[in-house]
Design a protein around this motif. Sequence first.
Motif, PDB file in Angstrom:
ATOM      1  N   ILE A   1     -44.213 -29.945  22.350  1.00 24.41           N
ATOM      2  CA  ILE A   1     -44.155 -31.333  21.884  1.00 24.41           C
ATOM      3  C   ILE A   1     -42.795 -31.927  22.241  1.00 24.41           C
ATOM      4  O   ILE A   1     -41.822 -31.200  22.397  1.00 24.41           O
ATOM      5  N   PRO A   2     -42.735 -33.258  22.385  1.00 26.77           N
ATOM      6  CA  PRO A   2     -41.477 -33.860  22.852  1.00 26.77           C
ATOM      7  C   PRO A   2     -40.396 -33.913  21.777  1.00 26.77           C
ATOM      8  O   PRO A   2     -39.907 -34.973  21.400  1.00 26.77           O
ATOM      9  N   ILE A   3     -40.035 -32.761  21.256  1.00 27.28           N
ATOM     10  CA  ILE A   3     -38.902 -32.654  20.339  1.00 27.28           C
ATOM     11  C   ILE A   3     -38.046 -31.520  20.872  1.00 27.28           C
ATOM     12  O   ILE A   3     -38.568 -30.434  21.140  1.00 27.28           O
ATOM     13  N   TYR A   4     -36.749 -31.764  21.030  1.00 23.54           N
ATOM     14  CA  TYR A   4     -35.895 -30.768  21.666  1.00 23.54           C
ATOM     15  C   TYR A   4     -35.920 -29.445  20.913  1.00 23.54           C
ATOM     16  O   TYR A   4     -35.833 -29.412  19.680  1.00 23.54           O
TER      17      TYR A   4
ATOM     18  N   ASP B   1     -31.071 -29.090  21.617  1.00 19.76           N
ATOM     19  CA  ASP B   1     -30.912 -30.076  20.546  1.00 19.76           C
ATOM     20  C   ASP B   1     -29.488 -30.616  20.542  1.00 19.76           C
ATOM     21  O   ASP B   1     -28.552 -29.899  20.218  1.00 19.76           O
ATOM     22  N   PRO B   2     -29.299 -31.902  20.899  1.00 23.79           N
ATOM     23  CA  PRO B   2     -27.936 -32.437  20.950  1.00 23.79           C
ATOM     24  C   PRO B   2     -27.310 -32.521  19.567  1.00 23.79           C
ATOM     25  O   PRO B   2     -26.119 -32.293  19.405  1.00 23.79           O
ATOM     26  N   HIS B   3     -28.149 -32.829  18.590  1.00 24.41           N
ATOM     27  CA  HIS B   3     -27.606 -33.031  17.255  1.00 24.41           C
ATOM     28  C   HIS B   3     -27.165 -31.708  16.653  1.00 24.41           C
ATOM     29  O   HIS B   3     -26.129 -31.621  16.009  1.00 24.41           O
TER      30      HIS B   3
ATOM     31  N   HIS C   1     -23.992 -30.855  18.025  1.00 24.82           N
ATOM     32  CA  HIS C   1     -22.976 -31.757  17.509  1.00 24.82           C
ATOM     33  C   HIS C   1     -22.436 -31.220  16.183  1.00 24.82           C
ATOM     34  O   HIS C   1     -21.232 -31.132  15.976  1.00 24.82           O
TER      35      HIS C   1
ATOM     36  N   PRO D   1     -23.385 -32.907  24.804  1.00 23.27           N
ATOM     37  CA  PRO D   1     -24.720 -33.370  25.171  1.00 23.27           C
ATOM     38  C   PRO D   1     -24.799 -33.629  26.665  1.00 23.27           C
ATOM     39  O   PRO D   1     -23.917 -34.244  27.249  1.00 23.27           O
ATOM     40  N   ARG D   2     -25.822 -33.117  27.280  1.00 26.11           N
ATOM     41  CA  ARG D   2     -25.964 -33.285  28.724  1.00 26.11           C
ATOM     42  C   ARG D   2     -27.427 -33.572  29.014  1.00 26.11           C
ATOM     43  O   ARG D   2     -28.306 -33.248  28.213  1.00 26.11           O
ATOM     44  N   SER D   3     -27.675 -34.185  30.175  1.00 21.76           N
ATOM     45  CA  SER D   3     -29.058 -34.406  30.578  1.00 21.76           C
ATOM     46  C   SER D   3     -29.706 -33.065  30.870  1.00 21.76           C
ATOM     47  O   SER D   3     -29.036 -32.127  31.316  1.00 21.76           O
ATOM     48  N   LEU D   4     -31.000 -33.008  30.640  1.00 24.40           N
ATOM     49  CA  LEU D   4     -31.722 -31.786  30.969  1.00 24.40           C
ATOM     50  C   LEU D   4     -31.959 -31.735  32.478  1.00 24.40           C
ATOM     51  O   LEU D   4     -32.107 -32.765  33.121  1.00 24.40           O
TER      52      LEU D   4
ATOM     53  N   THR E   1     -36.975 -30.257  31.969  1.00 28.96           N
ATOM     54  CA  THR E   1     -37.880 -31.331  31.555  1.00 28.96           C
ATOM     55  C   THR E   1     -39.336 -30.907  31.677  1.00 28.96           C
ATOM     56  O   THR E   1     -40.195 -31.473  31.019  1.00 28.96           O
TER      57      THR E   1
ATOM     58  N   TYR F   1     -41.243 -30.066  28.333  1.00 27.51           N
ATOM     59  CA  TYR F   1     -41.590 -31.027  27.284  1.00 27.51           C
ATOM     60  C   TYR F   1     -42.645 -31.993  27.783  1.00 27.51           C
ATOM     61  O   TYR F   1     -42.618 -32.419  28.936  1.00 27.51           O
TER      62      TYR F   1
ATOM     63  N   PRO G   1     -43.219 -38.217  26.064  1.00 28.97           N
ATOM     64  CA  PRO G   1     -43.354 -38.808  24.729  1.00 28.97           C
ATOM     65  C   PRO G   1     -44.066 -40.160  24.734  1.00 28.97           C
ATOM     66  O   PRO G   1     -44.558 -40.597  23.696  1.00 28.97           O
TER      67      PRO G   1
END
Lengths: 252, 195
Positions: B67-70, B75-77, B80, B116-119, B124, B127, B130
Amino acid sequence: MKKVALAVTLFIGALLLYAAKDFSVWGHLQSPASASPVSKHFIADTGVDTEVPNMVTAVLADYRGFDTMFETVVIFIAGIAIIAILRRTGADADSPAIQRESDVVAEPDLIVTNTVRLLIPVIQLFAFYVLAHGHVSPGGGFQGGVIMGASFILVALAWDLPKALDRLSVDRAIMLAGVGILIYAGIGLFSMLLGGEFLDYAELSHVLPVSREMARYHAMLGVEIGVAFTVTTVMFAIYANLSTRGRLEGGL
Amino acid sequence: MFGEEGLLNELLVERFNYCVYVVLLLIGLYAMIAKNNLIKKLIGMSIFQTAIILFYVSIGVKEGATIPIYLAEHDPHGHHAEHIVHLDEANTIDVSEENATPLRLSHEQDHGHHAPRSLTDEETLGYANPLPHVLMLTAIVVGVATLGVALALTQRIYRAYGTIEEDAVLAAIQAEDAATVIPDVLATKPKAKKG
């Protein structure tokens, strides 16, 4: 007539199946929906742009925020329309309700009401969880709002409609639905006043003690709360009006 | 037309989801065209809507994707939060001036690794898109609201005509029109003759 309808339906079905032949295979990696640059951008950069792990929420409330705002407005308008269509005025209002045998006033069932009394706090807590946790797990304003609205409908089902209307009258429901849209549009306008574009949440970092990406994260929560207000109240208003044909009394 | 083995396989095995959506859509369409009862028409409309939702969700399916959830590692958060903890640790140890340099080094490394970086394209693939989910999420709730409006209109029609059978409603409307229009026609006919 029915034969004509069947012929038309089958003709359209044949056309659709003929077209289905050209769709990509189920789950294929190179299907347009999976291989498009838009999809790739959302998946690759949502975390960098917004710090929100749930891409669905990020696309819903941020990338497509303008669309979602007007989806919420559509729900609000639907709520108003139902009240306007079913409201009884003039001669309609005076005509007495049709008395049916099933209209005998019955005591709410003891088992049902006590079960509901236990269930409703759990349902409402879960609604808040779905709403507030929508960034990191499946959920968000629409889903949380519907669950919250269901808890009010459950009150109306277990007792009767007046008991639910005591807690949330239809007038107040429509007012709160408007408040929800104002919250949404207000966050958009506020970010505009701070120098960005409408719904450009990153500008909120000027007033919030967070980075631009985290500002988008927090603004999305605010927007989802606005959506939840509107959805909760409109769902209940729809039920209250439809179940009583606009009389707002008695109920099931 | 469908006797060919290859075509059947293509449609019923590899594209079964499209067959289901077509069937659902046809059920809904037939009910909307052929049924006389307004509520049955609305049920048809709902089935039609469900077919469209199924269509969108099924084109969003991606083999081997979640599913489109990291996930936690993307997970960037999550990183963080971890990052802040590292900062706090570094600060407290800076104050006590003990082992400051190695920790700072590791923190620098962490920063490089966890920012945080692009995948990558490879990542990609893991996932699902979305966008179809977003569109259907709002469509479902808006669909409920608009179905409510349709039901309210039906109740109003019932209140006015005492029936929700389409032909009966049409007959009643025509009877009403006939009752109101005919005097007008009689009044204007002589004028037309004079003109």
